[in-house]
Design a protein around this motif. Structure first.
Motif, short mmCIF file in Angstrom:
data_model
loop_
_atom_site.label_atom_id
_atom_site.label_comp_id
_atom_site.label_asym_id
_atom_site.label_seq_id
_atom_site.Cartn_x
_atom_site.Cartn_y
_atom_site.Cartn_z
N MET A 1 0.82 -1.17 -0.02
CA MET A 1 0.05 0.05 0.02
C MET A 1 0.84 1.38 0.02
N GLY A 2 0.71 2.14 -0.86
CA GLY A 2 1.70 3.50 -1.07
C GLY A 2 1.03 4.50 -0.31
N THR A 3 1.52 5.61 -0.60
CA THR A 3 1.04 7.08 0.18
C THR A 3 -0.20 7.36 -0.53
N THR A 4 -0.65 6.89 -1.66
CA THR A 4 -2.10 7.57 -2.21
C THR A 4 -3.09 6.68 -1.97
N THR A 5 -2.88 5.45 -1.02
CA THR A 5 -4.00 4.56 -0.30
C THR A 5 -4.07 4.30 0.93
N MET A 6 -4.88 3.92 1.44
CA MET A 6 -5.21 3.67 2.92
C MET A 6 -6.18 2.63 3.16
N ARG A 7 -6.30 2.05 4.43
CA ARG A 7 -7.22 1.21 4.69
C ARG A 7 -8.42 1.50 5.38
N ALA A 8 -9.68 1.41 5.02
CA ALA A 8 -10.99 1.85 5.58
C ALA A 8 -11.96 1.04 5.53
N VAL A 9 -13.06 1.21 6.31
CA VAL A 9 -14.07 0.59 6.44
C VAL A 9 -15.44 1.13 5.55
N ARG A 10 -16.04 0.51 4.52
CA ARG A 10 -16.83 1.19 4.00
C ARG A 10 -18.08 0.31 3.84
N GLU B 1 -22.84 -6.96 8.95
CA GLU B 1 -21.86 -7.76 7.77
C GLU B 1 -21.59 -6.98 6.49
N GLN B 2 -22.30 -5.92 6.49
CA GLN B 2 -22.10 -4.93 5.31
C GLN B 2 -21.07 -4.12 5.43
N LEU B 3 -20.23 -4.12 6.70
CA LEU B 3 -18.95 -3.06 6.63
C LEU B 3 -17.92 -3.98 6.23
N VAL B 4 -17.16 -3.41 5.17
CA VAL B 4 -16.26 -4.08 4.40
C VAL B 4 -14.96 -3.30 4.95
N HIS B 5 -13.78 -4.01 5.30
CA HIS B 5 -12.46 -3.50 5.53
C HIS B 5 -11.62 -3.46 4.17
N GLU B 6 -11.12 -2.47 3.51
CA GLU B 6 -10.78 -2.56 2.45
C GLU B 6 -9.72 -1.53 1.90
#
Length: 324
Positions: free
Chosen positions: A1-10, A18-23
């Motif tokens: 994962m570079g400086t232009t992306t991150m982890r989030a929950v959507r 169960e609709q919460l997705v970590h991506e």
């Protein structure tokens, strides 16, 4: 994962936890008047799990429309890593906490979030990021009710219904700070020692005794339960009393007016200055923060499932990233 992306929950589809997705998602950039915050912890609030279910728990006129997909969350504690044009008073490395963009979509369940500079305050030195992230929405709600809306005054008798939860446990302490003469907390029995330890003068275990049978002469009711049965608490009120409903409730307006009792419900708003005052109270030891449970960011679905079961002592918090 570079400086232009991150982890989030959507949330990609409305429904259960169960609709919460970590991506992985694009990392935001601070615009004019904004700062980019590296999130260390994010608070979990009722609006977050209401949103996950498309706000079905709210009356239809109050339901916002949030296009999918979206990232929940508005309570953050973290470190500023970037400031946008025109921002003064903040710089990279500052530890901050805040209620971000509420009632809009703040996207705080993520490793980075962009916040208007004025939504933030310096993190209390006495609190870690986990505790600080539990403060903004609940703490500001309690603060605005106590000092602005129902205006607890010197010597007032205050009843806090739902006193062990996020807003409730702050309201107990802030009513005391406002000069209340007596603060009575209503919650289930397991919270008695906790609430008396926060400064409540009296305690009612609603599983054993109805508050309307045990309490009289209340000047201010802060009702963190609300709902269709809110009116059952009218007998506790003295003429001229004020009811602040944190959640919409039915207080039989004509009957309340006949008793000389007013009732209102107000939406919390971001306020960096008031957050700074909450930070001051926390640093002085006058405001304690209760955290029921902490989940990792990837465990947001489990956090929402726990939150929906209710009966919390304080708040649920997501641990997003350790402080560096």
């Amino acid at each position: 994962m570079g400086t232009t992306t991150m982890r989030a929950v959507r949330v990609h589809a409305f429904g259960g936890p169960e609709q919460l997705v970590h991506e992985e998602v694009p990392r935001p950039v601070a615009g004019p008047g904004e700062v980019l915050v590296r999130v260390h912890a994010a608070g979990v609030n009722p609006v977050d799990w209401y949103g996950q279910r498309n706000f079905a728990a709210l009356p239809e006129p109050l339901r916002p429309e949030w296009p999918l997909p979206y990232t929940p969350g508005s309570d953050v504690s973290g470190t500023i890593v970037e400031t946008g044009a025109g921002v003064t008073g903040w710089r990279a490395g500052d530890e901050v906490f805040g209620l971000v963009r509420f009632p809009g979509r703040a996207s705080a369940y993520a490793e980075y979030v962009v916040s208007p500079a004025g939504n933030l305050a310096r993190k209390p030195a006495a609190l870690g990021h986990t505790e600080a992230a539990a403060v903004p929405m609940a703490g500001l709600t309690a603060y605005q009710y106590v000092f602005e809306h129902v205006k607890v005054g010197e010597g007032d008798t205050v009843l806090v219904n739902g006193a062990a939860g996020g807003v409730g446990h702050f309201a107990v302490q802030l009513a005391r700070a406002a000069g209340a003469g007596r603060v009575v907390a209503v919650a289930s029995g397991r919270h008695e020692a906790f609430l008396l330890g926060l400064g409540a003068d009296g305690f009612v275990d609603y599983t054993r005794t109805a508050a309307e049978e045990a309490v009289r002469g209340v000047d201010v009711l802060i009702d963190a339960v609300g709902g269709p049965d809110g009116h059952r608490l009218l007998p506790v009120m003295r003429p001229g009393g004020r009811i602040g409903a944190v959640f919409p409730g039915e207080y039989h307006a004509e009957r309340a007016a006949a008793q000389g009792v007013s009732a209102g419900v107000w939406q919390v708003r971001p306020n960096g200055g008031q957050l700074a005052e909450l930070a001051r109270l926390a640093d002085s030891g006058a405001l304690r923060v209760a955290v029921e449970e902490v989940f990792p960011l990837a465990g947001a679905a489990r956090a929402h499932a726990r939150a929906e079961r209710g009966h919390l002592q304080g708040k649920i918090v997501l641990d997003v990233a350790p402080a560096h």
